[in-house]
Design a protein around this motif. Structure first.
Motif, PDB file in Angstrom:
ATOM      1  N   ARG A  67       0.808  -1.217   0.000  1.00 42.01           N
ATOM      2  CA  ARG A  67       0.000   0.000   0.000  1.00 42.01           C
ATOM      3  C   ARG A  67       0.845   1.271   0.000  1.00 42.01           C
ATOM      4  N   ARG A  68       2.108   1.168   0.389  1.00 35.06           N
ATOM      5  CA  ARG A  68       2.995   2.332   0.398  1.00 35.06           C
ATOM      6  C   ARG A  68       3.858   2.416  -0.864  1.00 35.06           C
ATOM      7  N   GLY A  69       3.645   1.523  -1.799  1.00 35.14           N
ATOM      8  CA  GLY A  69       4.442   1.521  -3.012  1.00 35.14           C
ATOM      9  C   GLY A  69       5.746   0.793  -2.890  1.00 35.14           C
ATOM     10  N   CYS A  70       5.998   0.126  -1.748  1.00 32.62           N
ATOM     11  CA  CYS A  70       7.236  -0.618  -1.550  1.00 32.62           C
ATOM     12  C   CYS A  70       7.117  -2.000  -2.201  1.00 32.62           C
ATOM     13  N   PRO A  71       8.182  -2.519  -2.779  1.00 27.79           N
ATOM     14  CA  PRO A  71       8.109  -3.838  -3.415  1.00 27.79           C
ATOM     15  C   PRO A  71       7.938  -4.952  -2.388  1.00 27.79           C
ATOM     16  N   VAL A  72       7.111  -5.930  -2.738  1.00 29.10           N
ATOM     17  CA  VAL A  72       6.870  -7.099  -1.884  1.00 29.10           C
ATOM     18  C   VAL A  72       7.642  -8.269  -2.481  1.00 29.10           C
ATOM     19  N   PRO A  73       8.598  -8.843  -1.773  1.00 31.10           N
ATOM     20  CA  PRO A  73       9.411  -9.928  -2.334  1.00 31.10           C
ATOM     21  C   PRO A  73       8.571 -11.184  -2.550  1.00 31.10           C
ATOM     22  N   CYS A  84      -3.130 -17.619   4.215  1.00 32.65           N
ATOM     23  CA  CYS A  84      -4.551 -17.433   3.941  1.00 32.65           C
ATOM     24  C   CYS A  84      -5.242 -18.770   3.706  1.00 32.65           C
ATOM     25  N   MET A  85      -4.613 -19.677   2.955  1.00 31.80           N
ATOM     26  CA  MET A  85      -5.223 -20.979   2.695  1.00 31.80           C
ATOM     27  C   MET A  85      -5.229 -21.865   3.933  1.00 31.80           C
ATOM     28  N   ALA A  86      -4.211 -21.742   4.770  1.00 35.98           N
ATOM     29  CA  ALA A  86      -4.101 -22.613   5.937  1.00 35.98           C
ATOM     30  C   ALA A  86      -5.071 -22.220   7.044  1.00 35.98           C
ATOM     31  N   THR A  87      -5.213 -20.939   7.299  1.00 32.24           N
ATOM     32  CA  THR A  87      -6.040 -20.494   8.417  1.00 32.24           C
ATOM     33  C   THR A  87      -7.486 -20.270   8.031  1.00 32.24           C
ATOM     34  N   GLY A  88      -7.753 -19.936   6.753  1.00 32.49           N
ATOM     35  CA  GLY A  88      -9.107 -19.640   6.353  1.00 32.49           C
ATOM     36  C   GLY A  88      -9.622 -18.310   6.865  1.00 32.49           C
ATOM     37  N   SER A  89      -8.734 -17.422   7.306  1.00 35.01           N
ATOM     38  CA  SER A  89      -9.135 -16.124   7.831  1.00 35.01           C
ATOM     39  C   SER A  89      -9.514 -15.184   6.690  1.00 35.01           C
ATOM     40  N   HIS A  90     -10.142 -14.069   7.057  1.00 37.22           N
ATOM     41  CA  HIS A  90     -10.488 -13.069   6.065  1.00 37.22           C
ATOM     42  C   HIS A  90      -9.217 -12.426   5.522  1.00 37.22           C
ATOM     43  N   GLN A  91      -9.285 -12.040   4.280  1.00 32.38           N
ATOM     44  CA  GLN A  91      -8.108 -11.461   3.631  1.00 32.38           C
ATOM     45  C   GLN A  91      -7.676 -10.155   4.282  1.00 32.38           C
ATOM     46  N   ILE A  92      -8.616  -9.391   4.788  1.00 36.95           N
ATOM     47  CA  ILE A  92      -8.252  -8.134   5.438  1.00 36.95           C
ATOM     48  C   ILE A  92      -7.491  -8.385   6.730  1.00 36.95           C
ATOM     49  N   ALA A  93      -7.817  -9.479   7.436  1.00 36.60           N
ATOM     50  CA  ALA A  93      -7.083  -9.828   8.660  1.00 36.60           C
ATOM     51  C   ALA A  93      -5.672 -10.300   8.339  1.00 36.60           C
ATOM     52  N   ILE A  94      -5.525 -11.071   7.263  1.00 36.25           N
ATOM     53  CA  ILE A  94      -4.190 -11.497   6.842  1.00 36.25           C
ATOM     54  C   ILE A  94      -3.360 -10.292   6.413  1.00 36.25           C
ATOM     55  N   ASP A  96      -3.572  -7.214   7.517  1.00 31.85           N
ATOM     56  CA  ASP A  96      -3.145  -6.449   8.689  1.00 31.85           C
ATOM     57  C   ASP A  96      -1.925  -7.067   9.360  1.00 31.85           C
ATOM     58  N   CYS A  97      -1.790  -8.395   9.280  1.00 30.21           N
ATOM     59  CA  CYS A  97      -0.636  -9.058   9.901  1.00 30.21           C
ATOM     60  C   CYS A  97       0.665  -8.748   9.158  1.00 30.21           C
ATOM     61  N   TYR A  98       0.576  -8.502   7.865  1.00 32.49           N
ATOM     62  CA  TYR A  98       1.781  -8.287   7.059  1.00 32.49           C
ATOM     63  C   TYR A  98       1.831  -6.883   6.467  1.00 32.49           C
ATOM     64  N   TYR A  99       0.986  -5.975   6.960  1.00 27.76           N
ATOM     65  CA  TYR A  99       1.008  -4.567   6.555  1.00 27.76           C
ATOM     66  C   TYR A  99       0.790  -4.392   5.055  1.00 27.76           C
ATOM     67  N   VAL A 100      -0.143  -5.137   4.510  1.00 28.99           N
ATOM     68  CA  VAL A 100      -0.548  -4.968   3.116  1.00 28.99           C
ATOM     69  C   VAL A 100      -2.067  -4.846   3.084  1.00 28.99           C
ATOM     70  N   SER A 101      -2.596  -4.376   1.984  1.00 29.43           N
ATOM     71  CA  SER A 101      -4.040  -4.177   1.867  1.00 29.43           C
ATOM     72  C   SER A 101      -4.727  -5.484   1.502  1.00 29.43           C
ATOM     73  N   GLN A 102      -6.048  -5.476   1.612  1.00 31.04           N
ATOM     74  CA  GLN A 102      -6.832  -6.654   1.239  1.00 31.04           C
ATOM     75  C   GLN A 102      -6.722  -6.934  -0.251  1.00 31.04           C
ATOM     76  N   THR A 103      -6.606  -5.895  -1.048  1.00 36.06           N
ATOM     77  CA  THR A 103      -6.441  -6.085  -2.490  1.00 36.06           C
ATOM     78  C   THR A 103      -5.134  -6.802  -2.805  1.00 36.06           C
ATOM     79  N   CYS A 104      -4.079  -6.448  -2.080  1.00 43.18           N
ATOM     80  CA  CYS A 104      -2.794  -7.128  -2.291  1.00 43.18           C
ATOM     81  C   CYS A 104      -2.882  -8.597  -1.913  1.00 43.18           C
TER      82      CYS A 104
END
Length: 371
Positions: A67-73, A84-94, A96-104
């Motif tokens: 979301r800040r324009g920084c590259p994600v490796p 996301c596949m292992a926990t089945g959590s919502h994408q927005i919660a995932i 928030d854990c890695y500081y990226v948006s739900q769209t990412c």
């Protein structure tokens, strides 16, 4: 600073009685911030397996930014998708854990699942040569059913109502919209064939008749036969149970058939428990959903090959089993021996069922080891 200077600086700080700086692990790098057990609980795979997947799929992943324009490796993209596949959590919660948006998260899930699904030819395949003989022998050791090379069945993976020309073809008889996934597994719950492109309204037998595995068996390109339920037609390469057994031999055949074929039901249960994303309603696009199903099966096979057990979520139930005084408690006040023995028997039965849940790939329906 090399190792020699680092050790000298450390001794100097200890000599003067000063507290050393606490080194905090990088939260964005689970390989260093988490222990092995914590990593397996969150990603369902070992660190070595995930690192191998990153090395094989990083060339297929696009260059992405947060979301800040920084590259994600690529390694972080793979970790976000597997989490996301292992926990089945919502994408927005995932996110928030890695500081990226739900769209990412949605974009990473689509690209990584396609990259992992492209590895299906390496990890989802029938055994050959000596391994095929070992598979037949392992199936025989379950309930003395000879010549079995796999167990076949279908399962529904729920999705949202798709936005296609005729979405009603995805609606099954139970009223929801799923994808009907056909799979063939071995005695160790490894998937060796997978078809994940048919709507939920299509019958299991039609999926099998239009699959490559059916054509392969009809042309006798593979020895042995499969085991299926009564929804499939009985053929020389696909054995089904006898609907109305008339003698002891047919009843014995049905018992052996049901016990041996139970491996595919357990494989589906382990798959949806290991990757909870398949156990809930998937809210991605149809093509992305198909890629997620295939990639989850690839990761499931990798977990089985590396002997990764499921998280032991029944420890609390086991503790309740020993605390509850109404189940198998030894009565020191002199109760009736018949009641005591019945309670103990019930405790043993319940304990066996709990063991069946904890170790699903080591126990069959009749609690027989599969070597």
């Amino acid at each position: 600073m090399d190792k020699r200077h680092w050790q000298g600086w450390r001794k100097c700080r200890q000599r003067h009685g000063r507290r050393l700086r606490r080194i905090v692990g990088d939260r964005m790098n689970p390989f260093t911030a988490m222990s092995n057990a914590e990593f397996v609980d969150r990603f369902r795979l070992r660190k070595e397996s995930v690192n191998s997947i990153i090395q094989k799929s990083q060339e297929q992943l696009p260059v992405a930014n947060d979301r800040r324009g920084c590259p994600v490796p690529p390694n972080l993209q793979v970790l976000i998708a597997i989490r996301c596949m292992a926990t089945g959590s919502h994408q927005i919660a995932i996110g928030d854990c890695y500081y990226v948006s739900q769209t990412c998260v949605s974009l990473y899930l689509a690209s990584v699942s396609r990259a992992i699904a492209s590895l299906s030819e390496q990890f989802i395949k029938f055994p050959a040569g000596n391994n095929l003989f070992k598979t037949v022998q392992a199936f025989y050791n379950i309930a003395r059913m000879p010549g079995v090379i796999g167990s076949i069945d279908c399962t529904h993976v729920a999705i949202l109502r798709p936005t296609c020309n005729n979405p009603e073809v995805f609606q099954c008889r139970k009223g929801f919209f799923p994808i009907n996934v056909q799979a063939v597994c071995g005695p160790a719950l490894l998937f060796c064939n997978l078809v994940s492109r048919w709507p939920g309204s299509v019958h299991d037998s039609r999926i099998f008749e239009n699959s490559i595995i059916c054509a392969t068996l009809e042309e006798v390109l593979m020895p042995g036969h499969l085991l299926g339920d009564s929804g499939y037609p009985c053929r020389k390469y696909l054995l089904t149970p006898v609907l109305n057994p008339r003698d002891q031999q047919e009843e014995t055949y049905n018992r052996s058939h049901i016990t041996t074929r139970n491996t595919i039901q357990r494989a589906f249960g382990v798959l949806k428990r290991r990757f909870a994303y398949l156990g809930s309603t998937i809210r991605t696009k149809l093509n992305t959903t198909k890629a997620i199903i295939v990639s989850s099966c690839v990761l499931h096979n990798i977990a089985i090959m590396t002997r990764v057990l499921l998280p032991e979520e029944v420890e609390e139930e086991m503790d309740d089993l020993h605390i509850n005084p109404n189940i198998g408690q030894i009565n020191m006040q002199g109760r009736i021996k018949g009641n005591k023995s019945s309670e103990t028997t019930f405790e043993c039965c319940l304990y066996s069922e709990l063991l069946l849940v904890v170790h699903p790939f080591n126990w069959t329906r009749r609690v027989i080891y599969v070597h």
